[in-house]
Design an enzyme around this catalytic site. Structure first.
Site, mmCIF file in Angstrom:
data_model
loop_
_atom_site.group_PDB
_atom_site.id
_atom_site.type_symbol
_atom_site.label_atom_id
_atom_site.label_comp_id
_atom_site.label_asym_id
_atom_site.label_seq_id
_atom_site.Cartn_x
_atom_site.Cartn_y
_atom_site.Cartn_z
ATOM 1 N N GLY A 235 -12.833 85.089 60.898
ATOM 2 C CA GLY A 235 -13.259 83.979 61.733
ATOM 3 C C GLY A 235 -12.615 82.644 61.493
ATOM 4 C CD GLU A 277 -14.153 92.765 58.026
ATOM 5 O OE1 GLU A 277 -14.609 93.787 57.513
ATOM 6 O OE2 GLU A 277 -14.711 92.149 58.955
ATOM 7 N N GLY A 279 -8.297 87.885 60.994
ATOM 8 C CA GLY A 279 -7.367 88.418 61.986
ATOM 9 C C GLY A 279 -6.529 87.278 62.544
ATOM 10 N NE ARG A 317 -8.080 83.696 72.122
ATOM 11 C CZ ARG A 317 -8.275 82.418 71.903
ATOM 12 N NH1 ARG A 317 -7.314 81.548 72.191
ATOM 13 N NH2 ARG A 317 -9.396 81.972 71.383
ATOM 14 C CE1 TYR A 321 -13.503 85.100 74.681
ATOM 15 C CE2 TYR A 321 -11.177 84.868 74.127
ATOM 16 C CZ TYR A 321 -12.319 85.657 74.215
ATOM 17 O OH TYR A 321 -12.263 86.967 73.843
ATOM 18 C CB CYS A 348 -3.192 87.809 93.144
ATOM 19 S SG CYS A 348 -1.585 88.543 93.359
ATOM 20 C CD GLU A 349 -8.137 86.785 89.082
ATOM 21 O OE1 GLU A 349 -8.959 85.894 88.818
ATOM 22 O OE2 GLU A 349 -8.360 87.989 89.004
HETATM 23 N N1 LLP Z 1 -14.365 91.110 61.341
HETATM 24 C C1 LLP Z 1 -15.174 91.429 62.372
HETATM 25 C C2 LLP Z 1 -16.312 92.312 62.140
HETATM 26 C C3 LLP Z 1 -14.898 90.920 63.649
HETATM 27 O O1 LLP Z 1 -15.687 91.234 64.658
HETATM 28 C C4 LLP Z 1 -13.774 90.085 63.850
HETATM 29 C C5 LLP Z 1 -13.444 89.580 65.163
HETATM 30 C C6 LLP Z 1 -12.958 89.802 62.747
HETATM 31 C C7 LLP Z 1 -13.296 90.325 61.503
HETATM 32 C C8 LLP Z 1 -11.742 88.946 62.849
HETATM 33 O O2 LLP Z 1 -12.018 87.647 63.269
HETATM 34 P P1 LLP Z 1 -10.856 86.541 63.298
HETATM 35 O O3 LLP Z 1 -10.470 86.242 61.881
HETATM 36 O O4 LLP Z 1 -9.729 87.095 64.093
HETATM 37 O O5 LLP Z 1 -11.488 85.394 63.973
HETATM 38 N N2 LLP Z 1 -11.002 87.874 71.512
HETATM 39 C C9 LLP Z 1 -11.523 86.694 70.879
HETATM 40 C C10 LLP Z 1 -11.850 86.910 69.432
HETATM 41 C C11 LLP Z 1 -12.836 88.024 69.212
HETATM 42 C C12 LLP Z 1 -13.099 88.261 67.766
HETATM 43 C C13 LLP Z 1 -13.833 89.523 67.566
HETATM 44 N N3 LLP Z 1 -14.113 89.857 66.215
HETATM 45 C C14 LLP Z 1 -10.526 85.557 71.029
HETATM 46 O O6 LLP Z 1 -9.455 85.781 71.596
HETATM 47 O O7 LLP Z 1 -10.787 84.424 70.640
#
Ligand code: LLP
Length: 420
Positions: A235, A277, A279, A317, A321, A348-349
């Site tokens: 996150g 975790e 991402g 995105r 969002y 087309c949006e």
């Molecule tokens: N761990 C769990 C259980 C999660 O659900 C997520 C993300 C992460 C780790 C990784 O989170 P990060 O470090 O990437 O923030 N599509 C959305 C983001 C959805 C995140 C879902 N879960 C966007 O583009 O902002």
């Protein structure tokens, strides 16, 4: 005020590229990652926490699995599909963390048969299902229980997952989480390795993590179960816009680790290993998307639309969002920016916006390349074929050398699943 583009939003090697050569070789749109930047971010995390699982949903392909494996991280997968890509790339199953709020029997079976290192339990139904599958195999599963700590993370509500109304995990209210932890602790087929929580994504307020940690550690103390690890999810936010803060992984780690140490000290329990975790904060800032500008439309009294050859199919995105991005013209990155324009895609949006308010050096001409920074997370991974636009190639750049790690989809790919 007219200032040049803030170069600190892009890893230097991606500014120094021969962008026209990349576009000529791989076409546009194209995701271009700086491999050193990906590795640097993995290492920064590995040094700051006891264990780190890269959240593959942010960006996943075989090359990324191998890179994450090389760097010694664990890998978080949230579906059978992500698990398949990880296993097919040869990722060690013991270092896989299996997530999902609705894992099917097939997904759980695959995870058990592959002997993944951790399954994160998300519901009572799943406890029963996993127990039965483990029993049938005469095996046991190492699990974490996902807790919903009831914390507001100050992010977009669609990506906020720690509050009471979240569909994920077991809420601490009404003793639900406590019952789940006790149920797993009693199981002779499930080995409770730790607890998990994830409060949301694109988080800038580090304090939110400390509050979540306190709730989860209180639960450990109340249940009295032995826990060897605490996974606080991902996150951490990424810097998309000039005005966004630069978030430091070591500061984030200090906040989380201090919170764990304090909460455990207060309740006189042994502190578990601290795992995260991430991402977005690994993959996001390591890539740009390169587009080719096709049309420039000035609407008197309205403004300027700069249309590129991708859009919501390679980056949904902004539509999902209202996420903001910057844009720059690689060939004129040092020029003063005097044009405020809306960068749109080719779908087309009307909502197909890439950058709602881009500052660019005017006049912008069709044929020029345009790039958006910080598109390495949740871009390629959420790409679609809307309007039958083929999905872009993914290119990794290392020491000035570019190689395609995911090929661009062809027009033939667009009909490959059609049976008649
Ligand atoms: N761990 C769990 C259980 C999660 O659900 C997520 C993300 C992460 C780790 C990784 O989170 P990060 O470090 O990437 O923030 N599509 C959305 C983001 C959805 C995140 C879902 N879960 C966007 O583009 O902002």
């Amino acid at each position: 005020v007219s200032t040049p583009f803030d170069r600190s939003l892009v890893p230097e090697p991606l500014l120094a590229l021969d962008h026209e050569a990349i576009a000529a070789e791989f076409g546009t749109p194209v995701f271009v990652y700086d491999e050193h930047e990906l590795r640097r971010r993995c290492r920064e995390y590995a040094a700051a926490f006891d264990a780190v699982a890269y959240a593959s949903k942010a960006f996943l392909c075989t090359a990324m699995v191998r890179l994450v494996g090389d760097e010694g991280l664990l890998l978080d997968v949230a579906t059978g599909g992500e698990l398949h890509v990880a296993l097919a790339a040869g990722f060690p199953p013991a270092r896989i963390v299996m997530h999902g709020n609705n894992k099917s029997e097939e997904e759980l079976s695959r995870a058990l048969d592959a002997a993944v290192g951790r399954i994160v339990i998300d519901s009572f139904d799943e406890i029963d299902r996993l127990e039965a599958l483990a029993w049938a195999r005469g095996t046991t599963a190492d699990v974490l229980v996902r807790i919903t700590p009831g914390i507001e993370a100050h992010t977009h509500e669609y990506i906020e997952t720690g509050t009471e109304r979240s569909k994920f995990g077991f809420t601490v209210s009404e003793g639900v989480a406590e019952a789940a932890v006790e149920r797993v602790a009693r199981s002779d087929r499930l080995r409770l390795r730790g607890l998990h929580c994830h409060i949301g994504s694109q988080i800038y307020v580090l304090e939110s993590y400390a509050r979540a940690v306190d709730v989860v550690v209180a639960l450990i103390a109340e249940t009295g179960v032995g826990i060897s690890e605490l996974n606080v999810g991902g996150g951490l936010g990424a810097r998309y816009l000039e005005e966004d803060p630069v978030l430091d992984v070591s500061k984030y780690a200090a906040v989380v680790r201090d919170a764990v140490a304090d909460a455990c000290h207060e309740r006189r329990i042994r502190a578990p290993a601290v795992m995260v975790e991430p991402g977005r904060s690994i993959a996001g800032p390591a890539a740009i998307t390169l587009y080719r500008i096709g049309t420039v439309k000035e609407i008197p009294g309205v403004g300027t639309y700069v249309a590129v050859d991708g859009g919501m199919s390679d980056n949904p995105r902004p539509v999902l969002y209202e996420a903001g991005y910057e844009a720059f013209l690689p060939a004129r990155v040092g020029e003063e920016r005097d044009l405020s324009a809306t960068v749109v895609g080719k779908h087309c949006e009307q909502g197909d916006v890439v950058v709602a308010e881009a500052l660019l050096p005017g006049p912008v001409r069709p044929g020029e390349l345009l790039a958006t920074p910080c598109t390495g997370a949740y871009g390629a991974s959420m790409a679609s074929n809307y309007n039958k636009v083929p999905r872009p190639a993914v290119v990794f750049v290392r020491d000035g050398e570019a190689r395609e790690v995911v090929r661009r989809e062809t027009l033939d790919d667009l009909v490959r699943l059609d049976l008649e």
